[in-house]
Design a protein around this motif. Sequence first.
Motif, mmCIF file in Angstrom:
data_model
loop_
_atom_site.group_PDB
_atom_site.id
_atom_site.type_symbol
_atom_site.label_atom_id
_atom_site.label_comp_id
_atom_site.label_asym_id
_atom_site.label_seq_id
_atom_site.Cartn_x
_atom_site.Cartn_y
_atom_site.Cartn_z
ATOM 1 N N GLY A 1 17.310 71.646 56.528
ATOM 2 C CA GLY A 1 15.860 71.657 56.435
ATOM 3 C C GLY A 1 15.195 72.425 57.789
ATOM 4 N N ALA A 2 15.735 71.888 59.040
ATOM 5 C CA ALA A 2 15.167 72.259 60.126
ATOM 6 C C ALA A 2 15.679 73.796 60.568
ATOM 7 C CB ALA A 2 15.494 71.542 61.092
ATOM 8 N N SER A 3 16.993 74.060 60.326
ATOM 9 C CA SER A 3 17.647 75.336 60.608
ATOM 10 C C SER A 3 16.987 76.401 59.757
ATOM 11 C CB SER A 3 19.190 75.230 60.684
ATOM 12 O OG SER A 3 19.536 74.990 59.514
ATOM 13 N N GLN B 1 23.993 71.429 69.019
ATOM 14 C CA GLN B 1 23.933 72.413 67.762
ATOM 15 C C GLN B 1 23.794 71.396 66.537
ATOM 16 O OE1 GLN B 1 27.700 73.753 66.208
ATOM 17 N NE2 GLN B 1 26.718 75.844 66.098
ATOM 18 N N ALA B 2 24.135 70.157 66.535
ATOM 19 C CA ALA B 2 24.425 69.117 65.564
ATOM 20 C C ALA B 2 23.222 68.455 65.255
ATOM 21 C CB ALA B 2 25.631 68.310 65.718
ATOM 22 N N TYR C 1 16.036 72.178 66.473
ATOM 23 C CA TYR C 1 15.502 73.406 65.508
ATOM 24 C C TYR C 1 13.894 73.137 64.733
ATOM 25 C CZ TYR C 1 20.573 74.115 65.364
ATOM 26 O OH TYR C 1 21.910 74.241 65.892
ATOM 27 N N PHE C 2 13.614 72.308 65.282
ATOM 28 C CA PHE C 2 12.023 72.001 64.887
ATOM 29 C C PHE C 2 11.148 73.037 65.329
ATOM 30 C CE2 PHE C 2 12.471 67.060 64.474
ATOM 31 C CZ PHE C 2 13.364 66.980 63.326
ATOM 32 N N THR C 3 10.444 73.479 64.403
ATOM 33 C CA THR C 3 9.239 74.281 64.741
ATOM 34 C C THR C 3 8.063 73.860 63.854
ATOM 35 O OG1 THR C 3 9.557 75.768 62.853
ATOM 36 C CG2 THR C 3 10.864 76.273 64.830
ATOM 37 N N LEU D 1 7.365 67.949 68.625
ATOM 38 C CA LEU D 1 7.501 69.453 68.302
ATOM 39 C C LEU D 1 6.989 70.038 67.110
ATOM 40 C CD1 LEU D 1 11.244 69.215 69.391
ATOM 41 C CD2 LEU D 1 9.533 70.016 70.495
ATOM 42 N N VAL D 2 6.704 69.367 66.079
ATOM 43 C CA VAL D 2 6.123 70.024 64.772
ATOM 44 C C VAL D 2 4.447 69.740 64.719
ATOM 45 C CG1 VAL D 2 6.268 69.649 62.302
ATOM 46 C CG2 VAL D 2 8.252 69.398 63.526
#
Length: 297
Positions: free
Chosen positions: A140-142, A220-221, A226-228, A260-261
């Motif tokens: 979901g994040a990526s 990477q894991a 990857y949070f935006t 972050l979100v």
Amino acid sequence: MLFKDHTYQFEPVVLDVRSQQIIKDLPYGQGVRHQLDLYLPVGSGPFPLIIDLYGGGLLRGEKSSYKLHPSLQFVNDGYAVASPNYSLNSVNSINFPNQVAEIRAVIEYCQIHAKQYDLDSNHFFLIGESSGAQLALLAGASFSAEANLGHMSGKDFLTPFPKISGIIGLYGPYELDQFQQQFQQLAIKPKFPECGSPLSFEGIALGKSAPNKVPEQVAQANPANYFTTKMPPIMLLAGTADQVVPYLQSVNLAQKYLELVGRSAQTLWLADADHGIADFDNPTIHRAKLDFLNKIC
């Protein structure tokens, strides 16, 4: 005995829900690890869809096993449920993070066939437990960050990165190099003594490497990287007595989500609960998860 050496015996899910149709072994790709089972509720759709990702340290697990039971209960609430298989790791074959691309393929298959199965393609959810939670949050994040992770042989995606409506993660491993430190902080003895070693489930996923030796792969894991602000709503659950994955992994992920979100994750920390569905498969937990889903739908 090391976690990787435990014998796996498939135990099917108990079908104790009212389903108008169960469709087995739908191919979202080539090969037996690229099939899914679909459970459709009674009534008329379109039905919001839950894609359930089982845990097993990325080393074992099967679709429609007993681990599906908590998510299968949502069929009674008008949700369709998909249970896909995905590629597993072994000491001789490391597939992580290709599972993320496979989840994308599952979603694309369900989107393409949404009309056929009366699915609401505007409301797709991911639910995962343990390593399945890591995959759910990482996917979901990526996807929301439009970052490619992994690959799926012979698969060319026909649609853009999918939009996930919401994610529920139960006792997932999100910080693969922090297990030992967090267990010490909590004064909990890990269930598996190889924790933090190259032959732990997290070490195998990182290419049979001690997690503290491969910071780039650890990064990477970690879903938080990857949070935006485009990240969908999330709900995190974990037990404070977990001896497999320290519940601080979920606590820290919730904090990163806020930072972050810019929104709060919904959280539920169960006092004295351990790892696995036993402490989380009950009407109270189901109601909390259903409330989270229904607020989005």
